[in-house]
Design a protein around this motif. Structure first.
Motif, mmCIF file in Angstrom:
data_model
loop_
_atom_site.group_PDB
_atom_site.id
_atom_site.type_symbol
_atom_site.label_atom_id
_atom_site.label_comp_id
_atom_site.label_asym_id
_atom_site.label_seq_id
_atom_site.Cartn_x
_atom_site.Cartn_y
_atom_site.Cartn_z
ATOM 1 N N GLN A 387 17.845 21.899 -2.825
ATOM 2 C CA GLN A 387 18.742 22.364 -1.762
ATOM 3 C C GLN A 387 18.475 21.648 -0.438
ATOM 4 N N VAL A 461 31.624 24.762 -2.934
ATOM 5 C CA VAL A 461 31.958 24.396 -1.555
ATOM 6 C C VAL A 461 33.446 24.104 -1.426
ATOM 7 N N SER A 487 26.683 29.652 1.083
ATOM 8 C CA SER A 487 26.282 29.368 2.458
ATOM 9 C C SER A 487 27.382 29.790 3.422
ATOM 10 N N ASP A 488 27.047 29.774 4.723
ATOM 11 C CA ASP A 488 28.019 30.017 5.789
ATOM 12 C C ASP A 488 28.767 31.337 5.559
ATOM 13 N N ASN A 741 21.652 32.973 5.543
ATOM 14 C CA ASN A 741 22.780 32.157 5.077
ATOM 15 C C ASN A 741 23.853 31.913 6.149
ATOM 16 N N ILE A 746 29.036 25.300 6.030
ATOM 17 C CA ILE A 746 29.685 25.064 4.748
ATOM 18 C C ILE A 746 29.772 23.578 4.432
ATOM 19 N N PHE A 749 25.649 19.754 2.792
ATOM 20 C CA PHE A 749 25.231 19.898 1.397
ATOM 21 C C PHE A 749 24.650 18.589 0.889
ATOM 22 N N PRO A 756 24.278 23.357 -1.245
ATOM 23 C CA PRO A 756 24.012 23.659 0.169
ATOM 24 C C PRO A 756 22.572 23.346 0.572
ATOM 25 N N SER A 758 20.135 24.762 1.872
ATOM 26 C CA SER A 758 19.467 26.027 2.187
ATOM 27 C C SER A 758 17.976 25.882 2.481
#
Length: 769
Positions: A387, A461, A487-488, A741, A746, A749, A756, A758
């Motif tokens: 990630q 995504v 995410s986001d 998160n 978004i 990545f 993502p 992360s």
């Protein structure tokens, strides 16, 4: 029952949930995993959720041949599982969570609106219990209402019929689903005319699949469980098995007993890799347990590439000095690109690489020595490698290390990406993928009788971005908690709310049931531990993290009499939508899981006679890397790669954040509020920070701060985190997901995998006063 246009009302639901703080308690981190405390927590969760007798009935059959697979991680079962039980604390928590006696029924939804439910924490929402009847949330309502199965399936079909393009529908899959359910789900989407099949792989191990496919010709790991027992050296990188895959510790313990060594590579030193107290052994209950890690390398976040380059440079220097530490025969006969790798390594300054890692030269030399002395090496990893923006390149660099040592295609050596969810690998094997596979399409047309779409679909995504742009009318999720996994968070919530219809096939209530499209359906389903039916062929199959297919058969009485299994639900939807004359006999599939497996054998790559071969230990799918066969790669050989160093472009006041799990959660499911291995209790909104960084910023222990991330002109914020001093490299911080998160854009990545970032998010830490 054709759906009717209803007045659309604004629902003031909370996508994040409460962001207030609790009563945090902190103690010293533990230096061991499992032991008596794990047994105590297992019994506590089991009895509280399942009653007095059901835990023994279920735990005795979990991860046993002819029993059922754990609904948690995908770690493989030994060929001869222990008679005392083949489960861990977190697997028992997952079982108790699924098999709870508490029910989220129609009375609950009548009592509480979606707005009210959304203001509970994720932990509180999960504790509301098992979903037991289909529910609908109409566009003009704030409350879910009961709906019959017939009307629910008709509602979905009517919305599908109203689409002007099949690509206005998205079908998401969680890794909990069986092979049979996933196969039917992918078949339904393709029969509809779309490859919009995002799945949880996109958010976790997609980087592994891309990297391994490019270098070794298969997007899966190459080792078996027995290989781990006999390895000379196991490298565990970017992974916390003590919390996320506890049964892996037993395999590492056997490796140590057989003379193997272990290197752990992670910014945080985790209790499970320090010492393991095996609850099934006397020394694990009353003794000191087994020390596991021989060398821990606390590398800075996402600096694995410079670390591996240093290790390779050290090995190459010894090789040039005549030490013979590389496998020249393997390199010459089985690989391409070694000269390019040599030139790349020679172009770097060792001191610069060392500075980037945050490690000492002594630590690097110790690792090089262990590598030089080892012939059979296994590298294990999880999301700590995948990630990142350069997740694919990071994994490719680790593959370079294995190729240089000839540790691919032979026993006790190879790649071991440890998959997080119980059948995420099987879902992909049976066709859950958004990209086009011409050979798969040919088999679908030949054996299922319809033409599969040849246009690439959307991954996670891309699906979120398409929903946000109003291009998606229907979003359906087969399991999971899509909102909190992605995410986001705020962007994803707004995207879901743009849909006309959202459908969640679920066992437990979660926030994705509350942040919905204009109309929403909850379709409750059987859990992994529950009986599927009385017929001999009424069982399911899964694929574990190492590519073995085996059957899983639940033993518990279902939570409610009207629950449908996932294959049954999908098959009945297929029959409702496509009709009796369709080339796929949908209703027959609902009644005969053996028929589904026959289609899997014909359509999915590598499956054969699954109904019979899945008995007992099951069977392994073909694996070219395990066999040392790279003939289908360009040039017919495995590929060394040249990978660039990471560049995060941190501003002077920015830190690099990695999101982590607590010991009381699995993925987005929160079982409790403690992380006892790290010494953190009764609070999840915490930020782990190096004490020197805290001193420099003037931040006191447990002081409240706000977090923000800035990418381009966009600033994202997450308030109220208590800072805890912790042994983490300077400039790095860590916090739990999904609470952080909202900070992950978004559009950030991994290259080529779109996983993502992360584990490497640029953030600022803002004092509240």
């Amino acid at each position: 029952m054709p759906f009717s246009k209803r007045e659309i009302i604004k629902r003031n639901v909370s996508a994040r949930g409460p962001e207030e703080l609790g009563n945090l308690r902190v103690s010293a981190p533990k230096d061991f995993a499992a032991g008596l405390p794990a047994i105590g927590k297992t019994l506590e969760h089991s009895f509280r959720e399942m009653g007095l007798f059901r835990p023994f009935q279920a735990l005795a059959k979990m991860n046993q041949q002819e029993g059922f697979d754990c609904p948690s991680c995908a770690w493989p079962d030994p060929d001869s599982p222990s008679k005392l039980g083949e489960f861990c604390e977190n697997g028992a928590k997952a079982l108790a969570d699924e098999a709870t006696l508490t029910q989220a029924d129609a009375a609950l939804f009548s009592r509480y609106s979606v707005e009210e439910l959304s203001h509970l924490t994720d932990y509180e929402i999960n504790k509301l219990g098992r979903l037991v009847e289909p529910m609908v949330l109409h566009s003009d309502s704030l409350h879910y209402e009961p709906i019959s199965w017939e009307d629910a399936l008709s509602l979905i079909s009517d919305h599908l019929v109203a689409l002007t393009d099949p690509n206005q529908a998205v079908f998401y899959t969680s890794g909990r689903s069986s092979n049979e359910a996933a196969f039917l789900y992918g078949t339904f989407a393709r029969a509809l005319g779309t490859n919009n099949l995002p799945d949880c792989s996109n958010m976790c191990h997609e980087s592994s699949g891309v990297a391994l496919s490019e270098t070794l010709g298969i997007g899966k790991g190459s080792v078996t469980l027995d290989d781990l027992y006999g390895a000379d050296l196991v490298i565990v990188a970017g992974q916390n098995p003590g919390t996320n895959h506890p049964r892996m510790l037993s395999a590492l313990e056997k490796c140590k007993e057989n003379g193997g060594k272990i290197i752990s590579i992670n910014p945080l030193e985790e209790a499970g890799l320090i010492r393991f107290k095996n609850p099934q052994r006397p020394n694990g209950l009353i003794g000191g347990g087994t020390p596991l890690t021989d060398l821990h390398l606390p590398v800075k976040i996402n600096q694995d590439i410079p670390l591996v380059k240093l290790l390779l440079k050290g090995l190459l220097e010894r090789e040039r000095g005549g030490a013979g530490v590389l496998d020249r025969e393997f390199i010459t006969n089985k690989t391409l690109g070694f000269q390019e790798l040599e030139a790349d390594l020679d172009s770097y300054d060792s001191e610069d690489l060392l500075s980037r890692t945050g490690l000492s030269s002594k630590e690097i030399e110790a690792a090089i020595q262990m590598l030089a002395e080892s012939e059979n090496i296994i590298i294990c990893w999880a999301m700590g490698l995948t990630q990142h923006k350069n997740g694919v390149e990071t994994i490719r660099e680790y593959v370079n290390l294995l190729l240089a040592k000839g540790s691919i295609g032979k026993p006790n050596a190879g790649t071991c990406p440890v998959r997080g969810h119980s059948n995420v690998q099987g879902d992909r094997s049976v066709g859950i993928q958004h990209f086009v596979d011409a050979a798969l399409n040919e088999r679908i047309e030949k054996h299922l009788g319809f033409v599969s779409p040849d246009k690439k679909g959307w991954d996670v995504v891309e699906s979120i971005e398409a929903m946000h742009a109003g291009k998606v009318k229907i979003f359906m999720a087969l399991g999971g908690n899509f909102l909190k996994a992605a995410s986001d968070t705020d962007f994803t919530a707004a995207a879901l709310e743009e849909c006309e219809l959202t459908v969640q096939v679920s066992t437990k209530l979660n926030r994705s049931h509350l942040v919905t499209g204009k109309t929403a359906l909850i379709l409750p389903t059987l859990g992994r531990s529950e009986k599927e039916g009385k017929g001999e062929g009424h069982y399911l199959t899964t694929e574990n993290s190492m590519g073995r297919v085996s059957r899983t058969r639940g033993v518990l009485k279902p939570a409610a009499g009207n629950l449908k299994s996932e294959p049954e639900l999908i098959a009945e939807l297929g029959a409702r939508h496509f009709g009796a004359q369709h080339s796929v006999p949908w209703l027959q599939c609902a009644q005969d899981y053996g028929l589904i497996r026959k289609y899997i054998d014909l359509v999915a790559k590598g499956f054969s006679n699954t109904s019979e071969r899945s008995k007992g230990k099951g069977y392994d799918l073909p694996n070219n890397a395990r066999a040392g066969d790279f003939s289908k790669l360009p040039g017919g050989r495995a590929k060394f790669t040249v990978n660039t160093l990471p560049d995060h472009g941190l501003a002077p006041d920015e830190f690099l954040l990695m999101t982590i799990r607590s010991h009381d959660q699995f993925n987005t499911t929160i079982y409790g509020l403690d992380d006892r291995y790290r010494g953190i209790y009764n609070e999840r909104r915490v930020l782990l920070m190096n004490p020197e960084d805290m001193q420099e910023l003037g931040i006191a222990e447990q002081e409240v701060v706000h977090l923000s991330s800035t990418y381009g002109d966009e600033v994202r914020r997450a308030p109220n985190f208590r800072v805890i001093s912790y042994a983490i490299p300077r400039g790095d911080v860590a916090a739990y997901f999904p609470e952080t998160n909202p900070l992950i854009p978004i559009h950030q990545f991994a290259d080529r995998s779109q996983t993502p970032i992360s584990k490497s998010v640029r953030i600022r830490v803002e004092k509240t006063s």
